[in-house]
Scaffold this active site. Structure first.
Site, PDB file in Angstrom:
ATOM      1  N   HIS A  11     -12.055  13.109   4.529  1.00 25.71           N
ATOM      2  CA  HIS A  11     -11.196  14.257   4.819  1.00 25.71           C
ATOM      3  C   HIS A  11      -9.834  13.977   4.200  1.00 25.71           C
ATOM      4  CE1 HIS A  11      -8.761  17.200   6.884  1.00 25.71           C
ATOM      5  NE2 HIS A  11      -9.785  17.650   7.605  1.00 25.71           N
ATOM      6  N   ALA A  16     -19.665   4.486   8.437  1.00 29.61           N
ATOM      7  CA  ALA A  16     -20.486   5.610   7.990  1.00 29.61           C
ATOM      8  C   ALA A  16     -21.181   5.261   6.682  1.00 29.61           C
ATOM      9  CB  ALA A  16     -19.609   6.850   7.803  1.00 29.61           C
ATOM     10  N   GLN A  52      -9.794   1.533  11.116  1.00 29.14           N
ATOM     11  CA  GLN A  52      -9.248   0.538  10.191  1.00 29.14           C
ATOM     12  C   GLN A  52      -8.971  -0.799  10.875  1.00 29.14           C
ATOM     13  OE1 GLN A  52      -5.891   2.696   8.421  1.00 29.14           O
ATOM     14  NE2 GLN A  52      -7.260   3.544   6.866  1.00 29.14           N
ATOM     15  N   ARG A 100       0.825  -1.207   0.000  1.00 26.96           N
ATOM     16  CA  ARG A 100       0.000   0.000   0.000  1.00 26.96           C
ATOM     17  C   ARG A 100       0.860   1.258   0.000  1.00 26.96           C
ATOM     18  NH1 ARG A 100      -2.915  -1.436   3.979  1.00 26.96           N
ATOM     19  NH2 ARG A 100      -2.074  -0.125   5.626  1.00 26.96           N
ATOM     20  N   TYR A 139     -11.321  10.667  -0.813  1.00 29.85           N
ATOM     21  CA  TYR A 139     -12.544  10.297  -0.097  1.00 29.85           C
ATOM     22  C   TYR A 139     -12.460  10.777   1.348  1.00 29.85           C
ATOM     23  CZ  TYR A 139     -15.689   6.899   2.244  1.00 29.85           C
ATOM     24  OH  TYR A 139     -16.643   6.286   3.005  1.00 29.85           O
ATOM     25  N   THR A 186     -14.789   0.893  11.853  1.00 27.59           N
ATOM     26  CA  THR A 186     -14.193   1.563  13.005  1.00 27.59           C
ATOM     27  C   THR A 186     -14.780   0.939  14.263  1.00 27.59           C
ATOM     28  OG1 THR A 186     -13.895   3.657  11.832  1.00 27.59           O
ATOM     29  CG2 THR A 186     -14.031   3.783  14.236  1.00 27.59           C
ATOM     30  N   TYR A 241       0.622   4.470  -2.604  1.00 25.75           N
ATOM     31  CA  TYR A 241       0.479   5.863  -2.180  1.00 25.75           C
ATOM     32  C   TYR A 241       1.602   6.738  -2.750  1.00 25.75           C
ATOM     33  CZ  TYR A 241      -3.046   4.352   1.231  1.00 25.75           C
ATOM     34  OH  TYR A 241      -4.171   3.850   1.815  1.00 25.75           O
TER      35      TYR A 241
END
Length: 259
Positions: free
Chosen positions: A86, A202, A158, A58, A84, A230, A62
């Site tokens: 903040h 969410a 996460q 990962r 996606y 979360t 990035y």
């Protein structure tokens, strides 16, 4: 550097939307194809940054994103990078791109956005200003031990990616279970196994409800989780009041954090 919020469109700030519309180049990473189409509708010059699922770490994914963003900045273009939620919360390439752009002498700014924590506050009815809260990324929480307060809400982000250096893969059930087992064991060293926590996700779309699943810490490793999960662990009870300090501060009449 801007964020779409969790629910794109409805949670995207006016400032972020304006930045997307006016940019010469828009590079974005969002959670679903509907969000992708929405970004493209704001700016036809938008380009989705690749997120390959070919086994590469990962971190490398990035870094490739950062380099792609900077390649456009170095051409002298006005660039808007869109992430996606903040753009500064659990978004390593957002921070790194801003840091590198500034170090190379370019102007760079990050705009605030709606994160999963903001949604969690609203959906669970929390008020962090009352008794505080503690927020950690789950792998960091396990690998860099630190004291935490059982009288203060604990949020672990996460939890589906504990110990995972690549993109989330739901088929890696044993790895996910192993991570949840380690997390549950640590939490049970301070909380009773019967203590009830919440697995929270969410809602990405306004018509869908958030995920709010209650689970005891003793059964955490059996829980079904995703890359968006979360864990909210409520306090055992409120921290005891220091009556002497309250008197010294003239708070005999009540707690101002509750007003």
């Amino acid at each position: 550097m801007v964020g779409t919020g969790i629910q794109w469109g409805g949670q995207t700030t006016l400032a972020a939307r304006h930045a997307i519309e006016k940019a010469e180049r828009v590079l974005f990473v969002v959670a679903d194809p509907w969000a992708s189409q929405w970004v493209l509708s704001l700016n036809p010059r938008a380009e989705q940054l690749p997120y390959p699922l070919d086994g590469r770490p990962r971190r490398q994914i990035y870094l490739d994103m950062v380099e792609r963003i900077l390649s456009e900045v170095r051409l002298g273009r006005q660039v808007c990078a869109v992430f996606y939620g903040h753009p500064g919360f659990l978004t390593a390439p957002g921070h790194e791109a801003v840091r590198r752009a500034r170090s190379e002498g370019f102007f760079a700014r990050m705009l605030p956005g709606v994160s999963s924590l903001d949604c969690l506050i609203a959906d669970l009815g929390l008020e962090p200003g009352h008794d505080g809260w503690q927020v950690f990324e789950a792998t960091n929480f396990l690998t860099r031990p630190r004291s935490f307060d059982v009288h203060t809400a604990l949020i672990l982000c996460q939890i589906g990616g504990i110990g995972n250096l690549g993109p989330f893969d739901p088929s890696e059930r044993e790895r996910i279970r192993r991570g949840l087992s380690a997390l549950g064991e640590l939490l049970r060293s301070r909380f009773p196994a019967t203590h009830e926590a919440v697995i929270y996700e969410a809602s990405v779309h306004p018509v869908d409800p958030p995920r709010i699943d209650r689970v005891t810490l003793g059964n955490l490793e059996e829980a079904s989780v995703s890359e968006l999960s979360t864990l909210y662990v409520p306090p055992i009870e409120r921290a005891p009041l220091d009556a002497r300090m309250a008197t010294r501060l003239g708070l005999d009449g009540g707690d101002p954090s509750r007003t």
